[in-house]
Design a protein around this motif. Sequence first.
Motif, PDB file in Angstrom:
ATOM      1  N   ILE A  26       2.970  58.068 -27.116  1.00 17.83           N
ATOM      2  CA  ILE A  26       2.028  56.989 -27.394  1.00 17.83           C
ATOM      3  C   ILE A  26       2.322  55.853 -26.410  1.00 17.83           C
ATOM      4  O   ILE A  26       3.453  55.386 -26.290  1.00 17.83           O
ATOM      5  CB  ILE A  26       2.163  56.504 -28.850  1.00 17.83           C
ATOM      6  CG1 ILE A  26       1.937  57.681 -29.817  1.00 17.83           C
ATOM      7  CG2 ILE A  26       1.195  55.367 -29.140  1.00 17.83           C
ATOM      8  CD1 ILE A  26       0.608  58.392 -29.690  1.00 17.83           C
ATOM      9  N   ILE A  27       1.264  55.449 -25.709  1.00 15.95           N
ATOM     10  CA  ILE A  27       1.422  54.570 -24.554  1.00 15.95           C
ATOM     11  C   ILE A  27       0.951  53.149 -24.871  1.00 15.95           C
ATOM     12  O   ILE A  27      -0.085  52.964 -25.497  1.00 15.95           O
ATOM     13  CB  ILE A  27       0.549  55.097 -23.383  1.00 15.95           C
ATOM     14  CG1 ILE A  27       0.816  56.577 -23.107  1.00 15.95           C
ATOM     15  CG2 ILE A  27       0.722  54.246 -22.126  1.00 15.95           C
ATOM     16  CD1 ILE A  27       2.114  56.888 -22.449  1.00 15.95           C
ATOM     17  N   ILE A  36      -7.728  50.418 -23.178  1.00 14.90           N
ATOM     18  CA  ILE A  36      -6.888  51.332 -23.959  1.00 14.90           C
ATOM     19  C   ILE A  36      -6.107  52.360 -23.124  1.00 14.90           C
ATOM     20  O   ILE A  36      -4.941  52.618 -23.386  1.00 14.90           O
ATOM     21  CB  ILE A  36      -7.725  52.053 -25.038  1.00 14.90           C
ATOM     22  CG1 ILE A  36      -6.838  52.880 -25.960  1.00 14.90           C
ATOM     23  CG2 ILE A  36      -8.818  52.921 -24.428  1.00 14.90           C
ATOM     24  CD1 ILE A  36      -6.030  52.105 -26.922  1.00 14.90           C
ATOM     25  N   PRO A  50      -0.873  50.164 -23.393  1.00 16.67           N
ATOM     26  CA  PRO A  50      -1.746  49.981 -22.223  1.00 16.67           C
ATOM     27  C   PRO A  50      -1.445  48.720 -21.414  1.00 16.67           C
ATOM     28  O   PRO A  50      -1.938  48.570 -20.306  1.00 16.67           O
ATOM     29  CB  PRO A  50      -3.149  49.904 -22.831  1.00 16.67           C
ATOM     30  CG  PRO A  50      -2.950  49.508 -24.241  1.00 16.67           C
ATOM     31  CD  PRO A  50      -1.601  50.010 -24.663  1.00 16.67           C
ATOM     32  N   ASN A  93      -5.044  57.930 -29.327  1.00 13.79           N
ATOM     33  CA  ASN A  93      -4.684  56.862 -28.386  1.00 13.79           C
ATOM     34  C   ASN A  93      -4.050  55.649 -29.063  1.00 13.79           C
ATOM     35  O   ASN A  93      -3.470  54.808 -28.380  1.00 13.79           O
ATOM     36  CB  ASN A  93      -5.922  56.390 -27.612  1.00 13.79           C
ATOM     37  CG  ASN A  93      -6.415  57.448 -26.664  1.00 13.79           C
ATOM     38  OD1 ASN A  93      -5.628  58.189 -26.094  1.00 13.79           O
ATOM     39  ND2 ASN A  93      -7.729  57.546 -26.506  1.00 13.79           N
ATOM     40  N   ALA A  94      -4.195  55.517 -30.365  1.00 15.77           N
ATOM     41  CA  ALA A  94      -3.621  54.351 -31.052  1.00 15.77           C
ATOM     42  C   ALA A  94      -3.439  54.642 -32.544  1.00 15.77           C
ATOM     43  O   ALA A  94      -4.094  54.049 -33.385  1.00 15.77           O
ATOM     44  CB  ALA A  94      -4.516  53.119 -30.857  1.00 15.77           C
ATOM     45  N   ASP A 153      -0.008  49.011 -29.285  1.00 14.72           N
ATOM     46  CA  ASP A 153      -0.620  50.330 -29.181  1.00 14.72           C
ATOM     47  C   ASP A 153      -1.982  50.255 -28.487  1.00 14.72           C
ATOM     48  O   ASP A 153      -2.357  51.127 -27.701  1.00 14.72           O
ATOM     49  CB  ASP A 153      -0.775  50.904 -30.598  1.00 14.72           C
ATOM     50  CG  ASP A 153      -0.875  52.420 -30.606  1.00 14.72           C
ATOM     51  OD1 ASP A 153      -0.958  53.008 -29.521  1.00 14.72           O
ATOM     52  OD2 ASP A 153      -0.871  53.004 -31.702  1.00 14.72           O
TER      53      ASP A 153
HETATM   54 MG    MG Z   1      -1.762  53.395 -27.227  1.00 15.04          MG
END
Ligand code: MG
Length: 493
Positions: A23-24, A329, A26, A182-183, A93
């Motif tokens: 989980i990145i 994102i 941004p 993505n979140a 997130d």
């Molecule tokens: Mg994220």
Amino acid sequence: MDIKKNYINGEWKLSVTGRTRDIICPSNGEVIAVTTESNEEDAKAAIKAAKEAFYGTGEWRRMPGVDRAEYLFEIAREIKANADELARTDTLDNGKPLREAEGDVADAAACFTYYAGLITKPQGGVYDVNNGFGPMHSYCMHEPVGVCAQITPWNYPLLMSVWKLAPALAAGNCVVFKPSENAPLSTIKLFEIFEKVGLPKGSANLVLGNGPEVGAVFAESDDVDMITFTGSTKTGRSIARAAAGNLKKVGLELGGKSPNIVFADCDFEGAVEWAMIGIFFNAGQVCSAGSRLIIEESIRDKFVKRLAERANAITIGPGLENPDMGAIITEAQMNKILSYIESGKQEGATLVCGGERYTEGGCEKGFFIRPTVFDNCRPDMKIVREEIFGPVLTVQTFKTEEEAIAIANDTPYGLAGTVCTKDGARALRVMKEIRAGIMWINCCQPTFSEAPWGGYRMSGIGRELGVHGLEEYQEVKQVNIALETGPIGWFAN
Ligand code: MG
Ligand code: NAI
């Protein structure tokens, strides 16, 4: 790092796949968490748990609404008690400014409180009837739909989860839930809260993973009675198609290309600010973004000049630093927005400000885009027709009210719209002509748990929030009672 798990039948479990997902954040591209990455088998296990909970024990569905409400009030209290952590989680997130995330968390708590209250209020109706079969009493009651699958996007990670979970649970449904890959982090926290307040096993199940492997299984499953989704039109279509198998109930919220009509008699500075909120809030990653400015020609130059001046002064940076605008994102979404900007230039729109990636002040590793305004836009341009989902505003002009309305309605979408004018009668006249589910007059974007949210046309099916939002998650049962039990003498013999 601890691997974040699925929550199925009251237990935290790793996916059967053994796969994980980074989980990145941004704002800097760094890995902030690792989740389990689920597949069809996990999705089916969650559906099975929800089905058993609903049709088997039925504990949640049979519980009186006032008792379910107690759980929801407790969830709202826990959200408030963990507000700082939840807001920081969404900021890291998703990349949004902390103050925006704080607003989302407050709205999330309010939404649970609202539905906790609503489920205890009178529902259904009593009908005064007569059909010649003798005296009868007819009434209708609301019941949960059953197993509800819910799929959310990444732009309001916690809030979109709550808009779906609060009414579905209030109504007594059992849920299988997939947040955006993505979140997903704030939704995982929300499920930790569900565990803490002791929601019955299987009433709310969380599956972490991607759309094709998990979301599509939800949409196809014959054991799912309803599916609700917020996200892209393309995915919404595929969900509607998949849902046709068992004709499950469908709720879709699919974004738009919302007009912001500004008349020359507006409050100038007010209209400039609302136009900015309309397109730069959450970096334009808002389904209801006021992404098409439609402005009366006589004030166009002055308005666009002022807008560009203020857009250029917007502070950009990591969400925790509370800038005016945060990150996009993902790198892929950023590149998609940049390609729209490129097409705007190619098609001959006039770039007034922004138009590029932002890499200053330590932002080079994050996914930032400068606030962008295109003037001289034609109705056939791609940037005018398609949802960009970024901080990119197009400007078109009009001379008459009729022309403004025609330009505003020249879109397959119909989620929202804004009218700015000090002429009250005109504001209402124009508002009424716009084919959209949400209208703002002399403001843009404010949203309330109490008021129904959703779109006309390609912006979706159904409503979230408010009384309508609860009813989406309910079936209506008609009940007819004969007031006399003897034979009525219908047949000749
Ligand atoms: Mg994220
Ligand atoms: P998306 O619609 O693909 O993703 C949203 C959710 O759907 C995610 O949880 C995803 O995992 C899931 N999903 C993806 N494919 C699926 C499938 N075949 N079956 C079931 N679930 C599936 O949106 P994405 O790719 O994140 O963003 C693309 C565009 O969508 C954006 O540029 C924007 O235009 C639009 N969008 C609109 C939103 C809105 O609020 N209406 C929110 C997010 C994106």
